[in-house]
Design an enzyme around this catalytic site. Structure first.
Site, short mmCIF file in Angstrom:
data_model
loop_
_atom_site.label_atom_id
_atom_site.label_comp_id
_atom_site.label_asym_id
_atom_site.label_seq_id
_atom_site.Cartn_x
_atom_site.Cartn_y
_atom_site.Cartn_z
N GLY A 103 5.24 -2.21 -5.49
CA GLY A 103 5.43 -3.15 -6.15
C GLY A 103 5.72 -4.97 -6.46
N ASP A 157 -2.84 -12.74 -5.49
CA ASP A 157 -3.55 -12.53 -5.08
C ASP A 157 -5.05 -13.00 -5.76
OD1 ASP A 157 -2.53 -10.68 -3.15
OD2 ASP A 157 -3.04 -8.81 -4.67
N ARG A 189 -4.95 3.29 -2.60
CA ARG A 189 -5.89 1.83 -2.99
C ARG A 189 -7.43 1.86 -3.04
NH1 ARG A 189 -1.51 -1.89 -4.87
NH2 ARG A 189 -3.05 -3.88 -5.61
#
Length: 195
Positions: free
Chosen positions: A15, A36, A132
């Site tokens: 999260g 990322d 995901r």
């Protein structure tokens, strides 16, 4: 110029990005850098003895480029490529850096004003990860053979850092946001920042 830098670290699919984005909407003069965004191309990622690409290690990230982005913001928060519109020049510029290996990277140690680390149990993490879509996709056994063991290793490396606030990532998005937002309001007030 005073600045306030927040780190949001933690487990994959815990999260971090959601919390960072929600905080950015509610904090004035707030910018976000996501770790990322600094992954190296797949051709530069090493493979382990099981054939798994080693994405969950610092070497898979272009941390020099990330540090350059952080340094650019620190020098000129208003004019950095990651800066957002400023509501009020009186308010302190806030930077949120979110990612899974922030607190393991020694050159970042000196920038933090506040650090948070999201945790979720193994089963919940595996469930979230399975929903995901990754490019390249996770191969069979990747979570158990690489992702979770790397998380445990890296978390073990930072457990001695006392200034990290651990958060329960199984709480609702709203609960997590409220907890962190209130903590930040108190921390900013303690340090006499305008919010």
């Amino acid at each position: 110029m005073k600045k306030f830098v927040i780190g949001i670290g933690g487990v994959t699919n815990g999260g971090k990005t959601t919390l960072a984005q929600k905080l950015q909407k509610h904090l004035p003069n707030c910018s976000v850098i996501s770790q990322d965004d600094f992954f190296k191309p797949p051709s530069e990622i090493e493979t382990d003895k099981n054939g798994f690409l080693q994405y969950d290690v610092l070497e898979a990230l272009n941390m020099e480029k990330m540090m350059s982005t952080v340094s650019c913001w620190m020098k000129s928060p208003r004019h950095s490529p990651v800066s957002t519109d400023w509501r009020n020049a009186e308010e302190v510029p806030i930077l949120i850096i979110e990612g899974f290996l922030l607190f393991n990277f020694k050159p970042l140690e000196t920038v933090w004003n506040r650090r948070y680390f999201l945790t979720i149990p193994y089963e919940e993490c595996k469930r979230r990860r399975s929903t995901r879509v990754y490019e390249p996709p996770d191969p069979e056994g990747y979570f158990d053979g690489h992702v979770w063991p790397m998380y445990l290793k890296h978390r073990g490396e930072i457990e001695s850092i006392e200034e990290i606030v651990y958060l329960d990532g199984t709480k609702s998005e709203e609960e997590l946001f409220s907890q962190v937002y209130e903590d930040l309001r108190q921390e900013l007030a303690k340090q006499k920042y305008v919010l």
